[in-house]
Scaffold this motif. Structure first.
Motif, PDB file in Angstrom:
ATOM      1  N   TRP A  90       0.955  -1.248  -0.296  1.00  0.00           N
ATOM      2  CA  TRP A  90       0.064  -0.149   0.073  1.00  0.00           C
ATOM      3  C   TRP A  90       0.712   1.392  -0.087  1.00  0.00           C
ATOM      4  O   TRP A  90       2.132   1.340   0.567  1.00  0.00           O
ATOM      5  N   GLN A  91       0.188   2.559  -0.557  1.00  0.00           N
ATOM      6  CA  GLN A  91       0.962   3.653  -0.353  1.00  0.00           C
ATOM      7  C   GLN A  91       0.003   4.686  -0.305  1.00  0.00           C
ATOM      8  O   GLN A  91      -1.282   4.299  -0.294  1.00  0.00           O
ATOM      9  N   GLU A  92       0.436   5.745   0.533  1.00  0.00           N
ATOM     10  CA  GLU A  92      -0.431   6.845   0.688  1.00  0.00           C
ATOM     11  C   GLU A  92      -0.117   8.165   0.113  1.00  0.00           C
ATOM     12  O   GLU A  92       1.097   8.319  -0.148  1.00  0.00           O
ATOM     13  N   ASN A  93      -0.844   9.097  -0.135  1.00  0.00           N
ATOM     14  CA  ASN A  93      -0.830  10.241  -0.879  1.00  0.00           C
ATOM     15  C   ASN A  93      -0.494  11.001   0.300  1.00  0.00           C
ATOM     16  O   ASN A  93      -1.569  11.756   1.042  1.00  0.00           O
ATOM     17  N   THR A  94       0.633  11.273   0.740  1.00  0.00           N
ATOM     18  CA  THR A  94       0.885  11.992   2.118  1.00  0.00           C
ATOM     19  C   THR A  94       1.573  13.387   1.881  1.00  0.00           C
ATOM     20  O   THR A  94       2.025  13.963   3.138  1.00  0.00           O
ATOM     21  N   GLY A  95       1.801  13.642   0.528  1.00  0.00           N
ATOM     22  CA  GLY A  95       2.847  14.845   0.517  1.00  0.00           C
ATOM     23  C   GLY A  95       4.379  14.867   0.833  1.00  0.00           C
ATOM     24  O   GLY A  95       4.716  15.731   1.289  1.00  0.00           O
ATOM     25  N   CYS A  96       4.757  13.557   0.738  1.00  0.00           N
ATOM     26  CA  CYS A  96       6.072  13.263   0.962  1.00  0.00           C
ATOM     27  C   CYS A  96       6.965  13.767  -0.077  1.00  0.00           C
ATOM     28  O   CYS A  96       6.252  14.457  -1.035  1.00  0.00           O
ATOM     29  N   TRP A 100       2.999   9.920  -3.879  1.00  0.00           N
ATOM     30  CA  TRP A 100       2.786   8.630  -3.135  1.00  0.00           C
ATOM     31  C   TRP A 100       3.921   8.051  -2.570  1.00  0.00           C
ATOM     32  O   TRP A 100       5.242   8.034  -3.181  1.00  0.00           O
ATOM     33  N   CYS A 101       3.830   7.646  -1.112  1.00  0.00           N
ATOM     34  CA  CYS A 101       4.809   7.100  -0.223  1.00  0.00           C
ATOM     35  C   CYS A 101       4.338   5.634   0.199  1.00  0.00           C
ATOM     36  O   CYS A 101       3.294   5.654   0.504  1.00  0.00           O
ATOM     37  N   ASP A 102       5.315   4.979   0.160  1.00  0.00           N
ATOM     38  CA  ASP A 102       5.149   3.672   0.645  1.00  0.00           C
ATOM     39  C   ASP A 102       4.254   3.574   2.230  1.00  0.00           C
ATOM     40  O   ASP A 102       4.919   4.626   3.076  1.00  0.00           O
ATOM     41  N   ALA A 103       3.440   2.624   2.352  1.00  0.00           N
ATOM     42  CA  ALA A 103       2.924   2.668   3.692  1.00  0.00           C
ATOM     43  C   ALA A 103       3.035   1.268   4.428  1.00  0.00           C
ATOM     44  O   ALA A 103       2.013   0.581   4.278  1.00  0.00           O
ATOM     45  N   PRO A 104       4.128   0.815   4.582  1.00  0.00           N
ATOM     46  CA  PRO A 104       4.326  -0.598   5.168  1.00  0.00           C
ATOM     47  C   PRO A 104       3.382  -0.993   6.437  1.00  0.00           C
ATOM     48  O   PRO A 104       3.164  -2.170   6.527  1.00  0.00           O
ATOM     49  N   GLY A 105       3.066  -0.014   7.218  1.00  0.00           N
ATOM     50  CA  GLY A 105       2.099  -0.231   8.455  1.00  0.00           C
ATOM     51  C   GLY A 105       0.516  -0.308   8.017  1.00  0.00           C
ATOM     52  O   GLY A 105      -0.240  -0.452   8.982  1.00  0.00           O
ATOM     53  N   LEU A 106       0.230  -0.011   6.769  1.00  0.00           N
ATOM     54  CA  LEU A 106      -1.025   0.171   6.579  1.00  0.00           C
ATOM     55  C   LEU A 106      -1.650  -1.487   6.357  1.00  0.00           C
ATOM     56  O   LEU A 106      -0.950  -2.176   5.401  1.00  0.00           O
ATOM     57  N   VAL A 107      -2.653  -1.734   6.803  1.00  0.00           N
ATOM     58  CA  VAL A 107      -3.334  -3.112   6.904  1.00  0.00           C
ATOM     59  C   VAL A 107      -4.757  -2.971   6.349  1.00  0.00           C
ATOM     60  O   VAL A 107      -5.356  -2.286   6.922  1.00  0.00           O
TER      61      VAL A 107
END
Length: 187
Positions: A90-96, A100-107
């Motif tokens: 998963w990735q999040e659009n976090t403004g990094c 898109w930034c990797d989101a390894p903690g997202l389940v």
């Protein structure tokens, strides 16, 4: 076969973690031949965009247009079958540094009926508390306005009391609104 409900946890960016929570099946709604899931306490959907290989979480209007834009993305071909197949991707659009930034903690995983019922009950009580707070605040606001109209021998303390009631009422309303959105609930 896909689950009737999915739980999302570990979403970091959006305001107060509002993308986290339980998403339930929207009866009769499909995107790319896959079911659409609506968040119980908000206007977000988990869906499989048109002409796209992965799953996404985006605003509620994506359930209508199936357009591939949102806040959480699984940009890989191996995730097409189900959202849980995307674990670790998963990735999040976090403004990094990039969009898109990797989101390894997202389940994103299937959840059971008991969790769905508990989430629905929590959302109901969150809305109920917020409505009561707003009702009391409106009453206090009007009492404060009435107190300001009073004329008396010691008028200065009456005016301070009236302004204090109005101030408290406005903060109670903003607190109720924050209470709704911290829990990601909508009216």
């Amino acid at each position: 076969e896909l689950s009737p409900a999915y739980s999302i946890s570990g979403a970091a960016k959006r305001s107060w973690g509002e993308l986290n929570g339980i998403y339930t099946l929207v009866a009769g709604k499909l995107c790319s031949g896959k079911p659409v899931y609506q968040k119980i306490t908000g206007d977000y959907v988990l869906f499989h965009p048109t002409d796209y290989s992965g799953w996404m979480v985006g605003p509620g209007e994506r359930a209508v247009d199936c357009h591939g834009s949102g806040y959480i993305d699984s940009p890989t071909d191996v995730c097409g079958a189900s959202p849980e197949a995307c674990d670790g991707r998963w990735q999040e659009n976090t403004g990094c540094d990039s969009d898109w930034c990797d989101a390894p903690g997202l389940v994103v995983g299937p959840t059971d009926a008991a969790a769905v019922a508990a989430a629905e009950e929590a959302a109901f009580w969150r809305r109920t508390v917020a409505i009561v707070i707003v009702a009391v605040a409106v009453i206090l606001h009007w009492v404060g306005c009435f107190v300001l109209l009073l004329k008396g021998k010691d008028g200065w303390w009456i005016k301070i009391g009236g302004w204090a009631l109005i101030f408290f009422a406005s903060h109670a309303v903003s607190g109720a609104i924050r209470h709704l959105y911290v829990g990601a609930a909508v009216w």
